[in-house]
Design an enzyme around this catalytic site. Structure first.
Site, PDB file in Angstrom:
ATOM      1  N   HIS A  42      -1.395  12.943  -0.914  1.00  0.00           N
ATOM      2  CA  HIS A  42      -1.674  11.453  -0.392  1.00  0.00           C
ATOM      3  C   HIS A  42      -1.698  10.765  -1.770  1.00  0.00           C
ATOM      4  CE1 HIS A  42      -4.762   8.296   1.189  1.00  0.00           C
ATOM      5  NE2 HIS A  42      -3.618   7.865   1.084  1.00  0.00           N
ATOM      6  N   HIS A  82       0.544   7.150  -3.522  1.00  0.00           N
ATOM      7  CA  HIS A  82      -0.099   6.034  -4.433  1.00  0.00           C
ATOM      8  C   HIS A  82       0.400   6.038  -5.887  1.00  0.00           C
ATOM      9  CE1 HIS A  82      -3.163   4.322  -1.517  1.00  0.00           C
ATOM     10  NE2 HIS A  82      -2.713   5.413  -1.032  1.00  0.00           N
ATOM     11  N   HIS A 124       3.772   8.081   3.032  1.00  0.00           N
ATOM     12  CA  HIS A 124       2.624   7.510   3.112  1.00  0.00           C
ATOM     13  C   HIS A 124       1.880   7.434   4.577  1.00  0.00           C
ATOM     14  CE1 HIS A 124      -1.137   4.602   2.974  1.00  0.00           C
ATOM     15  NE2 HIS A 124      -1.346   5.397   2.130  1.00  0.00           N
ATOM     16  N   ASN A 177      -1.509   9.713   5.571  1.00  0.00           N
ATOM     17  CA  ASN A 177      -2.718   8.758   5.668  1.00  0.00           C
ATOM     18  C   ASN A 177      -3.223   8.375   7.010  1.00  0.00           C
ATOM     19  OD1 ASN A 177      -4.531   7.024   3.859  1.00  0.00           O
ATOM     20  ND2 ASN A 177      -3.800   5.658   5.475  1.00  0.00           N
ATOM     21  N   ILE A 190      -3.400   0.888   2.043  1.00  0.00           N
ATOM     22  CA  ILE A 190      -4.647   1.348   2.184  1.00  0.00           C
ATOM     23  C   ILE A 190      -4.791   2.820   1.747  1.00  0.00           C
ATOM     24  CG2 ILE A 190      -4.795   1.911   4.729  1.00  0.00           C
ATOM     25  CD1 ILE A 190      -7.729   0.145   4.479  1.00  0.00           C
TER      26      ILE A 190
END
Length: 847
Positions: free
Chosen positions: A503, A508, A693, A697, A847
């Site tokens: 993750h 990110h 993602h 997530n 997010i």
């Protein structure tokens, strides 16, 4: 004849030899935002006529904004204020190509959405802005916005070339000075803001820039200071909203209010169970699974929001109106943790071996399992596993180990090699962690069966010897209890790898350097900038919040995940082997051995019912088709790619600076020398930011919201035969399990995090969606986007059909949770469905 227009009720004619261009200016006006005053003005640059004194397009005179009418815009009907403007230009001015906005307010910025100009013959020109405009008093410069036409650098109208170059130079900055809120500067920095050198227990290594601790770069966000551990960056508070990021990377006001609301609710969810526990004296472990479910998921009699939580929030939000809006949203929402999907249908199904294995294919971390091609498994240092043929051969449906490997029937969840160098240090932190290997057999019905678990620890000495234990499947008696404990330890390994690597690091952190490079090197007029822009939304603000709250010394990740203070250092070691070329889904599946290419260039999945891979390949092909057609529209030859100076500077920035610690691995990057390589590169980047993602997530709360299914650390090792712990296990297996996994404080704190992370917000834009249809004036590109959306709708149809097929047992599993994490959800417009939905592929790491 030039018709007059009305200025505050009085008709005004255009000056002689001039024509009037009327325009509409739209700004956001909700949650306490400022709006332009009468001193805010607009000017135009011509794209066709050059002022030979400046080398730029002709510049019109200033014109003030007039009126100001409350309106609604966008899918979510956002509150806006619409102004009118009339500009007089000489008859030889030509076609506008850029606008210049001067904010005449003393202190306040406003959020400019767009400007639309009406020209003669029913022709209009659109400027898509979506940007903060700060007062000229602070910036000492005006803001320039370009027309929504895409130009490669060598196709840029001569009148706009200098403006294009100046804008990029200003965005790069000079690398010096303290950042001010209004500065739009994109510069690289190391991860030098995670620790606090003034506290011995909060010292952390700087990540990035060395062979010892390689890492992707982040955006420089503050004032660098020299500390005793090298160059570090100031951070006012552990939880802090008052940090610099470039204004255009900040949450829009709607998103900010929703995220703050989620955070307050999550904190309250944490406060309420912990208050209950303190009242009843249950401050360490849950006594039973029933108590865990009752304490965490039962709805209180009335909503409760702790005053202290709201008081702290009040001092952090940017305005009183934002605080009031958040407070209202919080009070309207019941305070409780929702029931996670994994126990919604059957409270015991998570315990089964089938579900344990299925989640490696369709859970929240389906990107680690690999095909086993050597038995016994061998570590990177050449040391063989202690698993023997006799441990598994009776579980292979009549096959030998060799035959099972030959038929692609043996798989491994391997959390061994990367962990072993850290285990001695990690286990000094009050946790009990093994390195693990789990072997699985692909059954005739398409499901996986775990056949053996190996748990390993470093030996007592300083060498690299290991002490390993073997656990075999069992459902009854002491062997059954030990098997459940062994599976829990494997889940702990997988949970840590998921949050830290799958993750954080692989989505990110690795995307942020691409964002910085794009802003620094690709003009807003560049077609590749326009292609990528929705896939970068909110990433930088999320990452900055993560460093402040989650990843920093003493942050939530260190408090809840087993690596503790070694977490980021361990992620650095894993990044040292990261390759961008291996991040496209086809290449990633091939690397793990779960797929291979067929002679026709397609993909063969060795596990046919692999929901993540099956749905993912459909999504990948849709992305790839869209990107290939988009690139071919603008680049008609490979030579055009090579000749694009901005594009090549972008690629150099990414490889040699943003991901500079991986520049010396020739297999890490493609050369940007063909249209095909460009399309593959961009497809990979979009896949990472969107679908990958989403897959790792948005299923977090559904599966990890019930801690026993995905514990994040262990407090006890598996008991040894004849030990007092073995007696305790035999006396009360449930109590022992709950005393082994995270205590109630860690559990509840972890739930507050994943509840926020699993939410979709109302401003979400999903794959294939754009905020407006005016992001480009290229009709052919808009048709290509329509085709992309249709492909995604076909993907949705296929996903729904697979989830209904009873032959595909991995689609739902014993817990009856359908696999929807890669359901694109193209029709979800304007936040029609938000919250914890378990489906939808947002455009970006938002997010």
């Amino acid at each position: 004849m030039q018709m007059p227009f009305c200025w505050e009720g009085r008709p005004v004619r255009a000056p002689e030899n001039h024509i009037a261009i009327n325009g509409t200016v739209v700004v956001s006006c909700h949650f306490g935002l400022s709006v332009p005053g009468k001193t805010t003005t607009l000017r135009l640059f011509s794209s066709t006529q050059i002022d030979h004194n400046t080398g730029k397009g002709k510049l019109s005179a200033e014109a003030p904004l007039r009126g100001g009418k409350k309106t609604k815009h966008g899918h979510g009907k956002t509150s806006t204020m619409t102004y009118q403007v009339t500009l007089f230009v000489d008859t030889e001015f030509g076609t506008p190509g850029a606008i210049v906005i001067k904010n005449g307010l003393k202190n306040d910025q406003f959020f400019l959405r767009y400007v639309q100009l009406e020209l003669a013959e029913d022709r209009s020109i659109h400027f898509e802005c979506n940007s903060w405009v700060y007062p000229h008093k602070k910036t000492n410069s005006d803001r320039v916005f370009f027309i929504n036409t895409s130009y490669l650098p060598d196709k840029t109208p001569e009148a706009l070339r200098l403006l294009r170059e100046e804008e990029l130079r200003s965005l790069r900055g000079n690398g010096r000075g303290e950042r001010k809120d209004w500065e739009r500067i994109y510069d690289y920095d190391y991860y030098n803001d995670l620790g606090n050198p003034d506290k011995d227990d909060h010292i952390r290594p700087v990540l990035g820039g060395t062979a010892t601790h390689p890492y992707p770069r982040r955006c420089r966000t503050g004032r660098p200071l020299f500390k005793k551990d090298g160059l570090t960056e100031t951070r006012k508070h552990m939880i802090n909203l008052d940090f610099y990021i470039p204004p255009d990377e900040r949450f829009n006001p709607t998103k900010l209010a929703e995220v703050l609301t989620l955070a307050v609710q999550a904190v309250t969810h944490f406060v309420l169970p912990e208050s209950r526990a303190l009242f009843h004296g249950n401050i360490n472990s849950f006594r039973s699974f029933d108590q865990l479910r009752r304490d965490l998921y039962n709805k209180p009699q009335q909503p409760v929001v702790e005053g202290e939580v709201m008081d702290k929030l009040k001092s952090s939000v940017p305005s009183q109106k934002t605080y009031k809006q958040v407070s209202k949203m919080v009070k309207e929402t019941p305070v409780r943790f929702p029931i996670p999907q994994v126990i919604e249908y059957d409270q015991e199904a998570w315990r089964t071996d089938e579900e344990f294995a299925r989640e490696m294919l369709a859970g929240l971390n389906p990107v680690v399992i690999k095909r086993l091609d050597v038995f016994p498994p061998v570590s990177s240092g050449g040391k063989k596993s202690s698993i023997n043929t006799s441990d598994i051969e009776g579980q292979l449906e009549g096959r030998t180990v060799e035959k099972a490997i030959e038929q692609n029937r043996l798989y491994i969840l391997d959390h061994h090699d990367y962990l072993m160098p850290y285990l001695r240090r990690i286990n000094t932190l009050g946790v009990c962690i093994y390195a693990s290997r789990t072997l699985l057999f692909l059954k005739d019905d398409g499901t996986l069966k775990p056949v053996v678990i190996e748990l390993s620890l470093p030996s007592e000495g300083a060498g690299d010897d290991e002490i390993s234990r073997i656990f075999l499947p069992a459902s009854q008696g002491m062997d059954g209890h030990l098997w459940q404990l062994a599976k829990a330890h494997v889940s702990v390994n997988d949970s840590g790898y998921h949050q830290l690597i799958s993750h954080w690091l692989f989505t990110h952190a690795t995307v942020e350097p691409f964002i910085i490079a794009t802003k620094r090197q690709l003009s807003a007029m560049h077609p590749i900038n326009k292609l990528l822009e929705p896939h970068f939304k909110d990433n930088m603000q999320i990452n900055t919040l993560a460093r402040s709250i989650l990843l920093s010394a003493g942050g939530i990740l260190e408090r809840t995940m087993y690596p503790g203070k070694y977490a980021m250092e361990m992620s650095s070691a894993i990044y040292s082997e990261w390759r961008f070329t291996e991040q496209s889904l086809p290449n990633e599946l091939i690397k793990r051995g779960v797929a291979s290419k067929d002679p026709n260039g397609g993909m063969i999945l060795h596990i046919e019912d692999y929901p993540y891979a099956v749905d993912g390949l459909d999504v990948w092909r849709a992305i790839e088709g869209w990107v290939q057609s988009y690139c071919s529209h603008f680049y008609h030859s490979d030579a055009a790619v090579v000749a694009d100076k901005e594009l090549q500077a972008w690629w150099d920035d990414v490889r040699f600076v943003g991901h500079g610690d991986r520049q010396h691995d020739p297999a890490c990057w493609l050369k940007l020398d063909t249209v095909a390589h460009l399309a593959e590169t961009l497809s990979t980047l979009i896949w990472i930011a969107s679908a990958l993602h989403a897959a790792v997530n948005f299923g977090q709360y559904g599966y990890a919201g019930f801690m026993p299914n995905r514990p994040t650390r262990c407090r006890r090792f598996v008991p040894l035969p004849g030990s007092p712990e073995m007696v305790q296990l035999e006396a009360d297996p449930e109590k022992f399990f709950l005393e082994m996994v995270p205590d109630r404080f860690t559990t509840t704190l972890g739930l507050t995090l994943i509840e926020v992370l699993s939410n979709h917000t109302s401003d979400e834009l999903y794959l294939g969606q754009r905020a407006t249809s005016t992001w480009t004036d290229d009709g052919e590109v808009l048709q290509l986007l329509d085709r992309f959306q249709e492909e995604l709708r076909l993907v949705e149809k296929r996903v729904a059909e697979r989830n209904k097929d009873p032959r595909l047992k991995n689609r739902r599993g014993p817990v009856k949770v359908p696999y929807t994490l890669l359901f694109p959800d193209v029709s979800n417009v304007g936040g029609k469905e938000k919250g914890i939905t378990g489906k939808g592929i947002p455009n970006s790491v938002s997010i």
